[in-house]
Design a protein around this motif. Sequence first.
Motif, PDB file in Angstrom:
ATOM      1  N   GLU A  50       0.852  -1.191   0.000  1.00 10.49           N
ATOM      2  CA  GLU A  50       0.000   0.000   0.000  1.00 10.49           C
ATOM      3  C   GLU A  50       0.888   1.242   0.000  1.00 10.49           C
ATOM      4  O   GLU A  50       1.836   1.343   0.788  1.00 10.49           O
ATOM      5  N   PHE A  51       0.551   2.180  -0.880  1.00 13.21           N
ATOM      6  CA  PHE A  51       1.342   3.402  -1.031  1.00 13.21           C
ATOM      7  C   PHE A  51       0.480   4.608  -0.666  1.00 13.21           C
ATOM      8  O   PHE A  51      -0.741   4.616  -0.882  1.00 13.21           O
ATOM      9  N   ASP A  52       1.130   5.621  -0.136  1.00 15.52           N
ATOM     10  CA  ASP A  52       0.487   6.921   0.094  1.00 15.52           C
ATOM     11  C   ASP A  52       0.858   7.866  -1.041  1.00 15.52           C
ATOM     12  O   ASP A  52       1.993   7.827  -1.549  1.00 15.52           O
ATOM     13  N   MET A 153      -5.688  -0.880  -6.674  1.00 14.06           N
ATOM     14  CA  MET A 153      -6.801  -0.089  -6.164  1.00 14.06           C
ATOM     15  C   MET A 153      -6.359   1.368  -6.037  1.00 14.06           C
ATOM     16  O   MET A 153      -5.449   1.691  -5.276  1.00 14.06           O
ATOM     17  N   VAL A 154      -6.991   2.248  -6.813  1.00 13.81           N
ATOM     18  CA  VAL A 154      -6.759   3.689  -6.738  1.00 13.81           C
ATOM     19  C   VAL A 154      -8.008   4.293  -6.117  1.00 13.81           C
ATOM     20  O   VAL A 154      -8.996   4.559  -6.793  1.00 13.81           O
ATOM     21  N   GLY A 155      -7.968   4.475  -4.796  1.00  7.59           N
ATOM     22  CA  GLY A 155      -9.193   4.843  -4.112  1.00  7.59           C
ATOM     23  C   GLY A 155     -10.173   3.682  -4.156  1.00  7.59           C
ATOM     24  O   GLY A 155      -9.871   2.571  -3.712  1.00  7.59           O
ATOM     25  N   GLU A 156     -11.360   3.920  -4.727  1.00  6.20           N
ATOM     26  CA  GLU A 156     -12.348   2.866  -4.894  1.00  6.20           C
ATOM     27  C   GLU A 156     -12.300   2.229  -6.275  1.00  6.20           C
ATOM     28  O   GLU A 156     -13.029   1.286  -6.553  1.00  6.20           O
ATOM     29  N   ASP A 363       6.901   5.767  -2.494  1.00  5.13           N
ATOM     30  CA  ASP A 363       7.969   4.835  -2.855  1.00  5.13           C
ATOM     31  C   ASP A 363       7.819   4.503  -4.337  1.00  5.13           C
ATOM     32  O   ASP A 363       7.202   3.498  -4.710  1.00  5.13           O
ATOM     33  N   MET A 364       8.355   5.351  -5.199  1.00  6.06           N
ATOM     34  CA  MET A 364       8.162   5.197  -6.632  1.00  6.06           C
ATOM     35  C   MET A 364       8.866   3.958  -7.186  1.00  6.06           C
ATOM     36  O   MET A 364       8.378   3.332  -8.135  1.00  6.06           O
ATOM     37  N   GLN A 365       9.983   3.558  -6.614  1.00  5.33           N
ATOM     38  CA  GLN A 365      10.706   2.399  -7.119  1.00  5.33           C
ATOM     39  C   GLN A 365       9.918   1.112  -6.882  1.00  5.33           C
ATOM     40  O   GLN A 365       9.802   0.255  -7.770  1.00  5.33           O
ATOM     41  N   SER A 366       9.396   0.942  -5.677  1.00  6.20           N
ATOM     42  CA  SER A 366       8.573  -0.244  -5.394  1.00  6.20           C
ATOM     43  C   SER A 366       7.290  -0.216  -6.202  1.00  6.20           C
ATOM     44  O   SER A 366       6.803  -1.267  -6.650  1.00  6.20           O
ATOM     45  N   TYR A 367       6.738   0.961  -6.384  1.00  4.48           N
ATOM     46  CA  TYR A 367       5.525   1.116  -7.196  1.00  4.48           C
ATOM     47  C   TYR A 367       5.763   0.633  -8.621  1.00  4.48           C
ATOM     48  O   TYR A 367       4.976  -0.136  -9.181  1.00  4.48           O
ATOM     49  N   ARG A 368       6.867   1.045  -9.212  1.00  7.23           N
ATOM     50  CA  ARG A 368       7.199   0.617 -10.567  1.00  7.23           C
ATOM     51  C   ARG A 368       7.499  -0.883 -10.619  1.00  7.23           C
ATOM     52  O   ARG A 368       7.098  -1.589 -11.546  1.00  7.23           O
ATOM     53  N   ALA A 369       8.214  -1.379  -9.602  1.00 10.47           N
ATOM     54  CA  ALA A 369       8.580  -2.794  -9.594  1.00 10.47           C
ATOM     55  C   ALA A 369       7.360  -3.699  -9.509  1.00 10.47           C
ATOM     56  O   ALA A 369       7.275  -4.718 -10.216  1.00 10.47           O
ATOM     57  N   LEU A 370       6.394  -3.353  -8.684  1.00 11.51           N
ATOM     58  CA  LEU A 370       5.192  -4.176  -8.559  1.00 11.51           C
ATOM     59  C   LEU A 370       4.389  -4.170  -9.853  1.00 11.51           C
ATOM     60  O   LEU A 370       3.838  -5.202 -10.259  1.00 11.51           O
ATOM     61  N   LEU A 371       4.294  -3.017 -10.510  1.00 10.67           N
ATOM     62  CA  LEU A 371       3.548  -2.962 -11.768  1.00 10.67           C
ATOM     63  C   LEU A 371       4.232  -3.776 -12.863  1.00 10.67           C
ATOM     64  O   LEU A 371       3.567  -4.321 -13.746  1.00 10.67           O
ATOM     65  N   ARG A 372       5.542  -3.882 -12.800  1.00 13.37           N
ATOM     66  CA  ARG A 372       6.283  -4.669 -13.786  1.00 13.37           C
ATOM     67  C   ARG A 372       6.371  -6.145 -13.408  1.00 13.37           C
ATOM     68  O   ARG A 372       6.936  -6.940 -14.161  1.00 13.37           O
ATOM     69  N   GLY A 373       5.822  -6.504 -12.253  1.00 14.91           N
ATOM     70  CA  GLY A 373       5.863  -7.894 -11.833  1.00 14.91           C
ATOM     71  C   GLY A 373       7.176  -8.313 -11.241  1.00 14.91           C
ATOM     72  O   GLY A 373       7.486  -9.509 -11.175  1.00 14.91           O
ATOM     73  N   GLU A 374       7.962  -7.353 -10.773  1.00 16.06           N
ATOM     74  CA  GLU A 374       9.260  -7.657 -10.182  1.00 16.06           C
ATOM     75  C   GLU A 374       9.120  -7.791  -8.671  1.00 16.06           C
ATOM     76  O   GLU A 374       8.157  -7.327  -8.073  1.00 16.06           O
ATOM     77  N   SER A 375      10.080  -8.405  -8.058  1.00 16.39           N
ATOM     78  CA  SER A 375      10.069  -8.594  -6.613  1.00 16.39           C
ATOM     79  C   SER A 375      10.623  -7.348  -5.922  1.00 16.39           C
ATOM     80  O   SER A 375      11.711  -6.876  -6.263  1.00 16.39           O
TER      81      SER A 375
END
Length: 379
Positions: A50-52, A153-156, A363-375
Motif C-alpha cells: 500500500e502506497f500513500d 486499487m486507486v481509491g475505490e 515509494d516510486m521504485q517499489s511502485y514501478r517494480a510491482l507494476l512490472r511484476g518484479e520482486s
Amino acid sequence: EIFVIMAGVFSLVKIVFIKIRDKVSLNTAHMEDCPMKGGDTNTGIFPQKEFDLSAHLSWQALVMLLLFLSLYFCTSRAIETVITSRTTCASSGGQGQKDGCLDYSKIAVTALAVALDLESICKLLNEVFIPWSFRSGISKVKIDTFPERSTMMVGEQSISLDDIHEINLFSRLFCWFISILYIIGGLPFGGGCIMIQIIGLPHDSLRVFTRIVGGIVIGRALIGPDIFVRIYLGLCWLFAHSNEARDRMGHAVKRGSMLYMMTYAISSSCLVVLGTGILFEDIPTHDKFFILLVYASAGGILGATGAMMQGLPVVPQIFLTRWPAGGYAVGYYHIFRCPCLFNCSHCSVVQSHYKLLIMFTDDMQSYRALLRGESISEK
C-alpha cells in the motif's frame, strides 16, 4: 451569452449522463469485477503493498490561490458588466422605469457562467490536485499481485494489472507543462466570456474573441477541465512520425466506435451552429448551407479523430499532488460493460478507452517494480 447558455445545457446533460453511467457501472463492478477474497495476501512471490500519495501543501495552496483569484477577478468584472448596463439603461430609460431597467436575463447568464467556472475549479481540485478532498477519498494506492486478484486499487477504483500495457518514464519538464495546461483549463472562461464585452475592442475583434472564448467554454463543458491536456496528448500522437506510433494509431482506428463517434460529433456540430444563431443572420441561403456543411464535415473529422484517440493513451488520469517532478506514466485500457438488459455492444465500445495514469507515491521504485511484476525484496 448564448455560448454560456449552451455550455450550461451541455454541462447539465453531461452530469446526468455521468451519474447514470457511474451508478450502473458501479453495480456491474460489484457483481463482476470485484477482487476475489481469500488466499495469501502478502508473500514473497506475490507481494502486496500500500502506497500513500506524495503531497506538497505549498504546491496545492499555490494552485488554489491562482484559480480562485482568477475566479474572483473575472466574477467581479462580469458583475461590473451587469451593473454598467443597468446604469446606462436607467439614465436613458425615461419616467416609467422604477428598477433602472435591470436586465434579469443577463444576471441569470452571469450567475450560470460563474457556476460553470466554479464547477470546473472544484472538479479540477477534486480529481487532480487534491484528490482526497470532497468525496473521492483517493489518498492511498494498493497493489495486489496475487494471481486470483491481480489488481491495483486507486481509491475505490479497481484496475486489473492485466489491462496495464505500458509503463513509461516522463521528465520534470513534461510534468510542468501538463500542470500548466491543467491550470489553464480551470481558468474562469465563463466569466471571461461575459467580461470581454467591456474591454472596448472593435466590433469585429470582439466577435472573434467572444466566439473563441465561447468555444472553449462549450468544449470544457463537454470534455472537462482537462480539455487542453487531451488536446496536447492527442496532437503528440497525430504528429508522431515513428513507425511504432503509426502502427498503434492504425490499430486504434480499427476499433468499432468510429461510426458512432462520427454520428455523435456531426449531430453536436449541427446543434452548435443552430445554437450560435449563425444560420439566422441575414446572409444568403447558399452561404448558410455552406456553413452547415463545413461544421458537419469538421464534426465528422473530429469524431473520427476522437474515435481513434480512444485507443491511444490521451485520456488523462493524473494526480498532481506535489511539485512537478519526473516519474512513471502507466497506460491501461479501461473497459466499460453496458449494464442494460440489451447488453448493447456499441455502448461498451464507445465508453471503453485507453487511459494515462500518472501519480506520485511515497515509494516510486517499489511502485514501478510491482507494476512490472518484479520482486520488491530485491529493490
